[in-house]
Design an enzyme around this catalytic site. Structure first.
Site, short mmCIF file in Angstrom:
data_model
loop_
_atom_site.label_atom_id
_atom_site.label_comp_id
_atom_site.label_asym_id
_atom_site.label_seq_id
_atom_site.Cartn_x
_atom_site.Cartn_y
_atom_site.Cartn_z
N MET A 8 0.87 -1.08 -0.17
CA MET A 8 -0.42 0.07 -0.22
C MET A 8 0.63 1.61 0.42
SD MET A 8 -3.53 -1.08 2.25
CE MET A 8 -2.65 -1.08 3.40
N LEU A 49 6.16 3.23 1.14
CA LEU A 49 7.36 1.97 1.51
C LEU A 49 8.80 2.16 2.59
CD1 LEU A 49 8.57 0.99 -2.33
CD2 LEU A 49 6.13 0.24 -0.61
N LYS A 89 5.41 -10.11 9.19
CA LYS A 89 3.92 -9.10 10.02
C LYS A 89 2.89 -9.19 9.69
CE LYS A 89 3.00 -4.55 11.49
NZ LYS A 89 2.48 -4.06 10.27
N ASP A 90 1.91 -8.83 8.54
CA ASP A 90 0.90 -9.23 8.53
C ASP A 90 0.50 -11.43 8.39
OD1 ASP A 90 -0.41 -6.49 7.80
OD2 ASP A 90 1.63 -6.69 7.41
N SER A 108 3.88 1.45 7.76
CA SER A 108 3.83 2.48 7.08
C SER A 108 3.14 3.19 7.78
CB SER A 108 2.64 2.99 6.10
OG SER A 108 3.02 1.62 5.07
N HIS A 145 8.94 -3.13 3.26
CA HIS A 145 8.49 -3.65 2.02
C HIS A 145 9.76 -3.68 0.97
CE1 HIS A 145 5.56 -0.75 3.19
NE2 HIS A 145 4.69 -1.47 2.99
P1 AMP Z 1 0.78 -3.06 3.67
O1 AMP Z 1 1.96 -2.03 2.84
O2 AMP Z 1 1.97 -2.55 5.03
O3 AMP Z 1 0.28 -3.78 3.04
O4 AMP Z 1 2.10 -3.84 3.21
C1 AMP Z 1 2.61 -4.42 2.33
C2 AMP Z 1 3.38 -5.81 2.69
O5 AMP Z 1 5.23 -5.74 3.57
C3 AMP Z 1 2.79 -6.78 3.28
O6 AMP Z 1 3.00 -8.62 2.98
C4 AMP Z 1 3.32 -7.06 4.68
O7 AMP Z 1 2.93 -7.61 5.54
C5 AMP Z 1 4.58 -6.47 4.17
N1 AMP Z 1 4.90 -5.47 5.53
C6 AMP Z 1 5.17 -4.63 5.60
N2 AMP Z 1 5.22 -4.05 6.86
C7 AMP Z 1 6.75 -5.24 7.23
C8 AMP Z 1 7.54 -5.83 7.92
N3 AMP Z 1 7.93 -4.69 8.79
N4 AMP Z 1 8.68 -6.28 7.75
C9 AMP Z 1 8.80 -7.55 6.30
N5 AMP Z 1 7.13 -6.98 5.37
C10 AMP Z 1 6.45 -5.84 6.36
#
Ligand code: AMP
Length: 281
Positions: free
Chosen positions: A30, A33, A150-151, A187, A37
């Site tokens: 999303m 970054l 993380k998720d 984020s 990410h």
């Molecule tokens: P988001 O932009 O938050 O939707 O995350 C996009 C992808 O990045 C998802 O697969 C998250 O699990 C991964 N992600 C977000 N934060 C982290 C983190 N701290 N470590 C590893 N992966 C992450």
């Protein structure tokens, strides 16, 4: 590096790259970054992807009516530069209107792994996630897609969806990237005041303490007293716990006894900001 806003153009390009023999990786995000990410892009490179497509899309349908869709941080220009520096070969940044027809009426719903934890607290969230991920799979035609641990629940739900619907796409799950303080990168950390950021450290601290107690107990420990201790520690630090749960890391079934292969899942509010963290024992 290619930049696409039009779903049809992305699809045509990824199909042509596939036809030319390129192995395609998809990294859905999303945006806004951070190093978490970027570690997913690095993982795609390690796996010898010929093309690495990073999608940057704040997906409206995975947010509840009282959640932070409007405020969610958006940094398109900086994201493009970070993707370029990390070795992505394409960025997909569609508008909501390009992704969703006004009269859309089809959803992808996973009914088991998405029921508890974040799914219970955020009705409709995983329906929105599964739907957008299925659409991204259909547009990017990847051989594999990289998600973050993380998720944790999201990764499990997406794996199940990819299997159940025969996408034929490998789902790779990469470890959590943390700040030196232990705070899991997110984020949403941008929302935190200095005091909230300090409070937020209680999440990762609780997980580390649980892991240490688990090791000291010889790899088996009742969950209930530990759950109470974690809830108290989060509250004491100034957070409002949303859930404190332990589950089998494969099935996501709640457990009463912590054993190797269990995951401890935490969600808590720091002010208005909802944070999540987890640790597999
Ligand atoms: P988001 O932009 O938050 O939707 O995350 C996009 C992808 O990045 C998802 O697969 C998250 O699990 C991964 N992600 C977000 N934060 C982290 C983190 N701290 N470590 C590893 N992966 C992450």
């Amino acid at each position: 590096m290619k930049i696409f806003a039009d779903p049809a153009e992305l699809s045509a390009w990824t199909l042509s790259r596939r036809a030319a023999g390129a192995r395609i990786a998809l990294v859905p995000t999303m945006g806004c970054l951070h190093d978490g990410h970027l570690s997913l892009i690095a993982e795609a490179r390690r796996r010898n992807a010929g093309e690495i497509v990073v999608s940057v899309f704040v997906n409206p349908v995975q947010f509840g009516p009282n959640e932070d869709y409007a405020q969610y941080p958006r940094e398109a220009e900086a994201d493009i530069e970070k993707c370029r520096a990390a070795g992505a070969t394409a960025v997909f940044m569609p508008s909501p209107g390009a992704m969703y027809h006004p009269d859309r009426s089809t959803w992808v719903v996973e009914e088991n792994l998405s029921a508890g934890f974040c799914g219970a607290r955020r009705p409709g969230h995983f329906r929105g996630v599964c739907t957008v991920v299925a659409k991204l799979f259909n547009l990017a035609h990847p051989d594999f897609a990289v998600f973050g641990m993380k998720d944790f629940q999201q990764a499990a739900v997406v794996k199940r969806m990819a299997r159940d619907l025969d996408f034929g796409i490998d789902i790779v799950v990469a470890p959590i990237v943390r700040e030196p303080s232990g705070l899991a990168m997110s984020s949403r950390n941008k929302y935190l005041s200095p005091a909230e950021r300090e409070s937020a450290l209680a999440l990762s601290r609780s997980l580390r303490e649980t892991s240490a107690a688990f090791a000291a107990a010889g790899g088996e420990m009742p969950w209930e007293p530990r759950k109470r201790a974690i809830s108290a520690a989060l509250s004491q630090a100034g957070l409002r716990p949303d859930y404190v749960e332990a589950a089998d890391a494969e099935t996501l079934e709640p457990v009463e006894t912590l054993r190797k292969g269990c995951v401890v899942l935490l969600a808590a509010f720091a002010g208005k900001t909802r944070l999540i963290d987890n640790m597999v024992l």
